[in-house]
Motif scaffolding. Structure first.
Motif, short mmCIF file in Angstrom:
data_model
loop_
_atom_site.label_atom_id
_atom_site.label_comp_id
_atom_site.label_asym_id
_atom_site.label_seq_id
_atom_site.Cartn_x
_atom_site.Cartn_y
_atom_site.Cartn_z
N ALA A 169 0.80 -1.22 0.00
CA ALA A 169 0.00 0.00 0.00
C ALA A 169 0.84 1.28 0.00
O ALA A 169 0.30 2.37 -0.18
CB ALA A 169 -0.93 0.00 1.22
N LYS A 170 2.13 1.18 0.25
CA LYS A 170 3.04 2.33 0.20
C LYS A 170 2.57 3.48 1.10
O LYS A 170 2.58 4.64 0.71
CB LYS A 170 3.21 2.82 -1.25
CG LYS A 170 3.80 1.76 -2.17
CD LYS A 170 3.92 2.26 -3.60
CE LYS A 170 4.49 1.18 -4.50
NZ LYS A 170 4.59 1.64 -5.92
N GLY A 171 2.14 3.13 2.30
CA GLY A 171 1.75 4.14 3.27
C GLY A 171 0.30 4.56 3.22
O GLY A 171 -0.16 5.29 4.09
N ASN A 172 -0.43 4.10 2.20
CA ASN A 172 -1.84 4.49 2.11
C ASN A 172 -2.71 3.39 2.71
O ASN A 172 -3.39 2.63 2.02
CB ASN A 172 -2.24 4.76 0.67
CG ASN A 172 -3.55 5.53 0.58
OD1 ASN A 172 -4.27 5.67 1.57
ND2 ASN A 172 -3.85 6.05 -0.60
N ALA A 173 -2.68 3.30 4.04
CA ALA A 173 -3.46 2.31 4.77
C ALA A 173 -3.83 2.89 6.13
O ALA A 173 -2.96 3.39 6.84
CB ALA A 173 -2.65 1.02 4.94
N PHE A 174 -5.11 2.82 6.46
CA PHE A 174 -5.59 3.43 7.69
C PHE A 174 -6.58 2.52 8.41
O PHE A 174 -7.27 1.71 7.79
CB PHE A 174 -6.28 4.77 7.39
CG PHE A 174 -5.35 5.84 6.90
CD1 PHE A 174 -4.74 6.72 7.78
CD2 PHE A 174 -5.07 5.97 5.54
CE1 PHE A 174 -3.88 7.70 7.32
CE2 PHE A 174 -4.21 6.94 5.07
CZ PHE A 174 -3.61 7.82 5.96
N SER A 175 -6.63 2.69 9.73
CA SER A 175 -7.56 1.93 10.56
C SER A 175 -8.22 2.88 11.56
O SER A 175 -7.63 3.90 11.95
CB SER A 175 -6.81 0.83 11.32
OG SER A 175 -7.63 0.24 12.31
N LEU A 176 -9.44 2.54 11.97
CA LEU A 176 -10.13 3.31 13.01
C LEU A 176 -11.13 2.38 13.69
O LEU A 176 -11.76 1.54 13.04
CB LEU A 176 -10.84 4.53 12.43
CG LEU A 176 -11.46 5.48 13.47
CD1 LEU A 176 -11.27 6.95 13.05
CD2 LEU A 176 -12.95 5.21 13.66
N LEU A 177 -11.27 2.54 15.01
CA LEU A 177 -12.19 1.73 15.80
C LEU A 177 -13.10 2.63 16.61
O LEU A 177 -12.69 3.68 17.11
CB LEU A 177 -11.43 0.82 16.75
CG LEU A 177 -10.48 -0.20 16.12
CD1 LEU A 177 -9.59 -0.81 17.20
CD2 LEU A 177 -11.26 -1.30 15.43
N SER A 178 -14.35 2.20 16.78
CA SER A 178 -15.27 2.92 17.66
C SER A 178 -16.07 1.90 18.45
O SER A 178 -16.36 0.80 17.97
CB SER A 178 -16.20 3.85 16.87
OG SER A 178 -17.11 3.10 16.10
#
Length: 296
Positions: A169-178
């Motif tokens: 992904a070359k740095g284009n990867a994100f996560s979020l939790l709620s």
């Protein structure tokens, strides 16, 4: 990422999110991603319809938005968020601090006011184990001091390893939790704009010819592309086993697990990487077992 009050400035390319319905939001993310790959030195102004409020923005919306913003910048463009929806603007830039990830160079900042959110994290190889442990520690200290949270940790570690071992992904990867305290559910999403599941698996399994087949194959226990020495053959299957509901989208494929049933779909668009979003019912977790120490 900057702000602008002159949101109808003709020097901008305007992106207007009119709905948070998944069947509208995700195709729009894909469409705008394709646009920004073809141009450079352009300013993108992101708008949110007046009917959208902060409660509508779930983890899947926020991680896919983050990937779009990252794609805008990585292709030599600029991203701005309009002031025409003050509630959403305050939430994204004030509470969640999105601007810190681009103008501040941060990989993670804590949410300012939303105590139920373990905020956006740019997935980096050196921090993935630490992040999963921080999530477990956060849940234990805020909601579940005596619950067995090992399944949460397993799910996250597997998901993050999959991003780095396979996605490119070359740095284009994100996560979020709620966490939804009323329902006792943890909602999570991970998005990357990498090469996708099919291309990853085809290096070892060239007989796989489409994205639906690739996703279904990837969630079988023991399947791995073995792209690094640390792959042990668990991967996506382990994630699916440890969540109550999950949707995995990659390329032209979508696989959904709900009520212990797995169904497959073929979207009309091609997702540029992999998006997975899931729910875990934390209220039903077992109590943690503390073993007594004894000697023979």
């Amino acid at each position: 990422m900057l702000l602008s009050g002159n949101f109808m400035d003709k020097t901008f390319r305007h992106i207007k999110f009119r709905s948070t319905k998944r069947n509208e939001w995700i195709p729009q993310i894909v469409s705008e991603t394709n646009v920004c790959e073809k141009i450079s030195n352009q300013k993108f102004m992101i708008h949110f319809d007046d009917e959208i409020n902060r409660k509508d923005l779930e983890p899947l919306h926020l991680v896919s938005l983050a990937c779009l913003i990252e794609q805008i910048y990585s292709t030599g463009n600029e991203a701005y968020i309009s002031k025409d929806n003050p509630d959403v603007l305050k939430y994204i830039t004030g509470d969640l601090g999105f601007q810190s990830y681009w103008s501040g160079g941060k990989n993670h900042v804590d949410a300012v006011n939303s105590s139920n959110i373990f905020n956006l994290w740019r997935i980096t190889d050196s921090e993935k184990d630490m992040y999963a442990k921080q999530v477990e520690s956060y849940l234990r200290s805020t909601y579940f001091s005596k619950k067995d949270l090992s399944s949460v940790n397993v799910c996250l570690v597997e998901a993050f390893y999959n991003v780095f071992d396979h996605a490119e992904a070359k740095g284009n990867a994100f996560s979020l939790l709620s966490y939804d305290e009323r329902k006792g559910e943890l909602h999570g999403a991970i998005c990357d704009f990498g090469i996708g599941i099919r291309k990853t698996l085809q290096s070892k399994y060239p007989e796989i010819i489409n994205d639906v087949e690739a996703i279904n194959f990837s969630i079988k226990t023991g399947v791995t592309a073995q792209s690094t020495g640390r792959n042990k053959g668990f991967g996506m299957g382990n994630i699916v086993d440890n969540v109550d509901t999950i949707r995995i989208m990659s390329g032209n494929g979508l696989v959904v697990k709900m009520n212990n049933e797995i169904k497959s779909y073929t979207p009309t668009f091609t997702f540029p990487g992999t998006l997975l979003y899931f729910n875990i019912n934390l209220a039903s977790l077992d109590d943690e077992v503390v073993m007594d120490v004894f000697s023979l």
